[in-house]
Design a protein around this motif. Structure first.
Motif, PDB file in Angstrom:
ATOM      1  N   TYR A 435     -12.182  -7.248   3.903  1.00 55.82           N
ATOM      2  CA  TYR A 435     -13.600  -7.295   4.259  1.00 55.82           C
ATOM      3  C   TYR A 435     -14.491  -6.667   3.184  1.00 55.82           C
ATOM      4  O   TYR A 435     -15.692  -6.481   3.398  1.00 55.82           O
ATOM      5  CB  TYR A 435     -13.831  -6.592   5.593  1.00 55.82           C
ATOM      6  CG  TYR A 435     -13.238  -7.336   6.772  1.00 55.82           C
ATOM      7  CD1 TYR A 435     -13.964  -8.304   7.451  1.00 55.82           C
ATOM      8  CD2 TYR A 435     -11.937  -7.076   7.185  1.00 55.82           C
ATOM      9  CE1 TYR A 435     -13.412  -9.000   8.526  1.00 55.82           C
ATOM     10  CE2 TYR A 435     -11.375  -7.768   8.260  1.00 55.82           C
ATOM     11  CZ  TYR A 435     -12.122  -8.723   8.920  1.00 55.82           C
ATOM     12  OH  TYR A 435     -11.563  -9.417   9.986  1.00 55.82           O
ATOM     13  N   GLY A 436     -13.911  -6.311   2.039  1.00 58.33           N
ATOM     14  CA  GLY A 436     -14.694  -5.769   0.946  1.00 58.33           C
ATOM     15  C   GLY A 436     -14.930  -4.277   1.009  1.00 58.33           C
ATOM     16  O   GLY A 436     -15.686  -3.743   0.207  1.00 58.33           O
ATOM     17  N   ASN A 437     -14.308  -3.597   1.956  1.00 61.39           N
ATOM     18  CA  ASN A 437     -14.459  -2.153   2.062  1.00 61.39           C
ATOM     19  C   ASN A 437     -13.552  -1.444   1.060  1.00 61.39           C
ATOM     20  O   ASN A 437     -12.422  -1.873   0.807  1.00 61.39           O
ATOM     21  CB  ASN A 437     -14.128  -1.689   3.480  1.00 61.39           C
ATOM     22  CG  ASN A 437     -15.041  -2.322   4.510  1.00 61.39           C
ATOM     23  OD1 ASN A 437     -16.264  -2.266   4.391  1.00 61.39           O
ATOM     24  ND2 ASN A 437     -14.451  -2.943   5.525  1.00 61.39           N
ATOM     25  N   THR A 438     -14.047  -0.356   0.512  1.00 61.05           N
ATOM     26  CA  THR A 438     -13.336   0.363  -0.538  1.00 61.05           C
ATOM     27  C   THR A 438     -12.929   1.739  -0.046  1.00 61.05           C
ATOM     28  O   THR A 438     -13.713   2.430   0.618  1.00 61.05           O
ATOM     29  CB  THR A 438     -14.227   0.523  -1.780  1.00 61.05           C
ATOM     30  OG1 THR A 438     -14.601  -0.767  -2.255  1.00 61.05           O
ATOM     31  CG2 THR A 438     -13.499   1.262  -2.881  1.00 61.05           C
ATOM     32  N   SER A 439     -11.727   2.156  -0.382  1.00 59.81           N
ATOM     33  CA  SER A 439     -11.274   3.512  -0.100  1.00 59.81           C
ATOM     34  C   SER A 439     -10.576   4.073  -1.331  1.00 59.81           C
ATOM     35  O   SER A 439      -9.986   3.327  -2.120  1.00 59.81           O
ATOM     36  CB  SER A 439     -10.329   3.538   1.105  1.00 59.81           C
ATOM     37  OG  SER A 439      -9.188   2.729   0.879  1.00 59.81           O
ATOM     38  N   PHE A 440     -10.677   5.358  -1.510  1.00 63.64           N
ATOM     39  CA  PHE A 440     -10.066   6.020  -2.661  1.00 63.64           C
ATOM     40  C   PHE A 440      -8.566   6.176  -2.427  1.00 63.64           C
ATOM     41  O   PHE A 440      -8.150   6.649  -1.362  1.00 63.64           O
ATOM     42  CB  PHE A 440     -10.717   7.380  -2.884  1.00 63.64           C
ATOM     43  CG  PHE A 440     -10.131   8.171  -4.019  1.00 63.64           C
ATOM     44  CD1 PHE A 440     -10.459   7.865  -5.331  1.00 63.64           C
ATOM     45  CD2 PHE A 440      -9.258   9.219  -3.778  1.00 63.64           C
ATOM     46  CE1 PHE A 440      -9.928   8.600  -6.380  1.00 63.64           C
ATOM     47  CE2 PHE A 440      -8.724   9.955  -4.819  1.00 63.64           C
ATOM     48  CZ  PHE A 440      -9.059   9.641  -6.126  1.00 63.64           C
ATOM     49  N   ALA A 441      -7.764   5.792  -3.398  1.00 62.56           N
ATOM     50  CA  ALA A 441      -6.313   5.946  -3.288  1.00 62.56           C
ATOM     51  C   ALA A 441      -5.855   7.217  -3.994  1.00 62.56           C
ATOM     52  O   ALA A 441      -5.329   8.142  -3.350  1.00 62.56           O
ATOM     53  CB  ALA A 441      -5.604   4.729  -3.874  1.00 62.56           C
ATOM     54  N   GLN A 442      -6.074   7.303  -5.282  1.00 64.37           N
ATOM     55  CA  GLN A 442      -5.724   8.517  -6.018  1.00 64.37           C
ATOM     56  C   GLN A 442      -6.217   8.410  -7.452  1.00 64.37           C
ATOM     57  O   GLN A 442      -6.648   7.345  -7.910  1.00 64.37           O
ATOM     58  CB  GLN A 442      -4.210   8.743  -6.023  1.00 64.37           C
ATOM     59  CG  GLN A 442      -3.435   7.692  -6.801  1.00 64.37           C
ATOM     60  CD  GLN A 442      -1.941   7.958  -6.785  1.00 64.37           C
ATOM     61  OE1 GLN A 442      -1.294   7.903  -5.744  1.00 64.37           O
ATOM     62  NE2 GLN A 442      -1.386   8.237  -7.944  1.00 64.37           N
ATOM     63  N   TRP A 443      -6.164   9.525  -8.166  1.00 68.72           N
ATOM     64  CA  TRP A 443      -6.426   9.525  -9.589  1.00 68.72           C
ATOM     65  C   TRP A 443      -5.135   9.189 -10.304  1.00 68.72           C
ATOM     66  O   TRP A 443      -4.050   9.598  -9.885  1.00 68.72           O
ATOM     67  CB  TRP A 443      -6.924  10.886 -10.056  1.00 68.72           C
ATOM     68  CG  TRP A 443      -8.311  11.206  -9.595  1.00 68.72           C
ATOM     69  CD1 TRP A 443      -8.674  11.872  -8.463  1.00 68.72           C
ATOM     70  CD2 TRP A 443      -9.528  10.871 -10.251  1.00 68.72           C
ATOM     71  NE1 TRP A 443     -10.028  11.957  -8.365  1.00 68.72           N
ATOM     72  CE2 TRP A 443     -10.585  11.361  -9.464  1.00 68.72           C
ATOM     73  CE3 TRP A 443      -9.820  10.194 -11.437  1.00 68.72           C
ATOM     74  CZ2 TRP A 443     -11.912  11.195  -9.821  1.00 68.72           C
ATOM     75  CZ3 TRP A 443     -11.142  10.037 -11.804  1.00 68.72           C
ATOM     76  CH2 TRP A 443     -12.184  10.536 -10.987  1.00 68.72           C
ATOM     77  N   ALA A 444      -5.233   8.438 -11.385  1.00 76.17           N
ATOM     78  CA  ALA A 444      -4.058   8.090 -12.167  1.00 76.17           C
ATOM     79  C   ALA A 444      -4.341   8.349 -13.641  1.00 76.17           C
ATOM     80  O   ALA A 444      -5.476   8.214 -14.102  1.00 76.17           O
ATOM     81  CB  ALA A 444      -3.685   6.624 -11.964  1.00 76.17           C
ATOM     82  N   SER A 445      -3.301   8.703 -14.363  1.00 81.92           N
ATOM     83  CA  SER A 445      -3.419   8.976 -15.787  1.00 81.92           C
ATOM     84  C   SER A 445      -2.623   7.960 -16.579  1.00 81.92           C
ATOM     85  O   SER A 445      -1.571   7.499 -16.130  1.00 81.92           O
ATOM     86  CB  SER A 445      -2.898  10.391 -16.092  1.00 81.92           C
ATOM     87  OG  SER A 445      -2.768  10.587 -17.491  1.00 81.92           O
ATOM     88  N   PRO A 446      -3.083   7.614 -17.784  1.00 83.30           N
ATOM     89  CA  PRO A 446      -2.299   6.711 -18.631  1.00 83.30           C
ATOM     90  C   PRO A 446      -0.992   7.339 -19.102  1.00 83.30           C
ATOM     91  O   PRO A 446      -0.088   6.632 -19.545  1.00 83.30           O
ATOM     92  CB  PRO A 446      -3.225   6.432 -19.821  1.00 83.30           C
ATOM     93  CG  PRO A 446      -4.582   6.810 -19.362  1.00 83.30           C
ATOM     94  CD  PRO A 446      -4.387   7.914 -18.392  1.00 83.30           C
ATOM     95  N   GLN A 447      -0.898   8.660 -19.017  1.00 85.69           N
ATOM     96  CA  GLN A 447       0.271   9.342 -19.524  1.00 85.69           C
ATOM     97  C   GLN A 447       1.424   9.288 -18.535  1.00 85.69           C
ATOM     98  O   GLN A 447       1.228   9.389 -17.318  1.00 85.69           O
ATOM     99  CB  GLN A 447      -0.068  10.807 -19.819  1.00 85.69           C
ATOM    100  CG  GLN A 447      -1.156  10.993 -20.854  1.00 85.69           C
ATOM    101  CD  GLN A 447      -0.767  10.438 -22.214  1.00 85.69           C
ATOM    102  OE1 GLN A 447       0.392  10.512 -22.613  1.00 85.69           O
ATOM    103  NE2 GLN A 447      -1.724   9.856 -22.916  1.00 85.69           N
ATOM    104  N   PRO A 448       2.677   9.138 -19.018  1.00 84.00           N
ATOM    105  CA  PRO A 448       3.829   9.241 -18.124  1.00 84.00           C
ATOM    106  C   PRO A 448       3.860  10.583 -17.415  1.00 84.00           C
ATOM    107  O   PRO A 448       3.346  11.589 -17.939  1.00 84.00           O
ATOM    108  CB  PRO A 448       5.028   9.084 -19.083  1.00 84.00           C
ATOM    109  CG  PRO A 448       4.464   8.431 -20.291  1.00 84.00           C
ATOM    110  CD  PRO A 448       3.053   8.897 -20.408  1.00 84.00           C
ATOM    111  N   ALA A 449       4.476  10.618 -16.238  1.00 88.32           N
ATOM    112  CA  ALA A 449       4.502  11.839 -15.432  1.00 88.32           C
ATOM    113  C   ALA A 449       5.075  13.010 -16.207  1.00 88.32           C
ATOM    114  O   ALA A 449       4.633  14.159 -16.065  1.00 88.32           O
ATOM    115  CB  ALA A 449       5.290  11.598 -14.147  1.00 88.32           C
TER     116      ALA A 449
END
Length: 452
Positions: A435-449
């Protein structure tokens, strides 16, 4: 007869409306309110501070033709609102000199050249010190950047992310590159999808460098994360042909007949719902579960709709996207954005975004990113506040690329490297429902864990 034709042609040239403007009736009616607000603020600046102002030009594809430019009218309106917000807060400061005047110009494929020519002619007379916005990573934008780079006119791109649009010494950008976003998306998928088995879907339209650079970055990062036997052969379509929707349907069938469980979508959002519809209609895809991860352009479908764009089958078909900014940046009390910047987007102050523009959403990120683009430009201008008579766009460009200008913006801390690219290393990952609703999932980094 010849003289009459020449006279008529000259009349048309002289009477044609200016390409740089703040007139409320120049563009689509949905933009009239924000254009009138900009005009009113400009009038205050010119009347109250005729010798102490600097002009910044917002260049955007003002037609709102998302099929051509990737930016619809909602996104353009939000972009202008964000830029105007930064203008208002700056000009309300008692020690604001130079005050900021904001003009707008259109850079669609059939307008950009005339707009840029007029801009170059009016640099001195209008005290133009820089350009912001610049639209998306499409062919017309590339041509604008190339042209303005020749005269070293300072450019601060708000949402340009293509890795291909580098190497221009007058250009800086506040958004993370596609390569950073793609790497962050893959790192997110590593954690979110057990036994990751990816396939990329790419638009081969040669006029859109966004899709190309995003696809290359997806593929390069996936090659270092997932062994070859678990990666499906890339699938492609060409958005410039009329049959693109039919090809997308066939692509969905192909994916569901494979063992892929994650789609990395490197294309504009226009055909994304068609792909999701195809996936949600397939029993194998629904039973297996399918995660689709798109780039920041999916913000174009981050708006509520009455009828669902696809069936998520109880959460079995999931769509995520990388984002340049999110409303949580300025609403979450725990976010790292400064309280003073959050106040600009709240409702407590009469100059707050929520007071000025009511229920306009921030989920597409355009208001936040264009606010920050103007804010960063102002910070560069301020370094020359004592030398206003000598201030021009070439000086502002040099300052922006000097490595000495940084701001705490609404999208976070903004630092610009000597190559003009943003040094921001975290990307918000958002989830979109049918339905076009947005929710925040998480922050992500380009760097490997292991490298964080």
């Amino acid at each position: 007869m010849v003289l009459a034709l020449m006279a008529a042609g000259m009349h048309n040239v002289l009477s044609s409306p200016p390409k740089l403007t703040d007139a409320a009736d120049t563009f689509d009616r949905s933009l009239a309110d924000i254009m009138e607000r900009i005009r009113a603020e400009n009038a205050k600046v010119m009347a109250g501070h005729p010798d102490a102002y600097a002009t910044i030009v917002a260049l955007l594809p003002m037609s709102g033709d998302a099929a051509e430019t990737g930016l619809g009218l909602d996104s353009i309106r939000h972009a202008l609102q964000g830029a105007h917000l930064a203008q208002l807060w700056r000009n309300a400061d008692p020690s604001a000199a130079p005050y900021i005047r904001l003009l707008v110009g259109s850079i669609t494929s059939d307008e950009w050249e005339d707009t840029v020519e007029e801009l170059e002619r009016r640099v001195e007379s209008e005290r133009i010190t820089g350009v912001i916005g610049l639209g998306n990573s499409v062919d017309a934008t590339k041509r604008v950047i190339g042209r303005l780079s020749q005269t070293k006119i300072a450019m601060v791109a708000a949402v340009i992310t293509s890795d291909e649009l580098q190497g221009h010494e007058a250009l800086v950008r506040v958004a993370p590159l596609n390569s950073d976003q793609a790497e962050a998306a893959v790192r997110f998928a590593e954690r979110a999808v057990p036994a990751l088995k990816p396939v990329t879907v790419t638009d081969t339209n040669s006029r859109d460098s966004y899709s190309k650079s995003l696809s290359e970055s997806f593929e390069n990062t996936l090659a270092s994360v997932v062994v070859a036997k678990h990666r499906s052969r890339p699938l492609t379509f060409d958005s410039s042909v009329k049959s693109a929707g039919t090809v997308i349907g066939n692509i969905a069938d192909k994916i569901c007949d494979s063992d892929a469980n994650t789609v990395f979508y490197a294309a504009r959002s226009r055909h994304l719902p068609t792909l999701l519809q195809g996936l949600s209609r397939s029993r194998p895809c629904v039973e297996r579960g399918m995660t689709v991860i798109a780039g920041d352009d999916a913000s174009e479908i981050s708006k509520p709709v009455k009828d669902p764009r696809w069936a998520d089958s109880g959460g079995k078909i999931r769509l995520y996207r990388t984002a340049l900014a999110h409303g949580a940046n300025v609403s979450d009390p725990d976010s790292r954005v400064l309280d003073a910047i959050k106040a600009r987007f709240g409702a407590k102050d009469t100059k707050g975004y929520a007071r000025l523009f009511g229920a306009e959403p921030l989920d597409d990120g355009h208001a936040i990113m264009h606010h920050d683009a103007l804010y960063l430009t102002i910070k560069a201008i301020d370094r020359y506040a004592r030398d206003l008579d000598e201030l021009g766009p070439e000086e502002v460009a040099a300052m922006l690329r000097s490595g000495t200008v940084s701001v705490d913006g609404a999208s976070g801390r903004i630092e610009i490297g000597h190559d003009g690219n943003s040094l921001r290393r975290e990307v918000p990952i958002l989830r979109l429902d049918p339905y076009g609703n947005t929710s925040f999932a998480q922050w992500a980094s380009p760097q490997p864990a292991t490298h964080r």
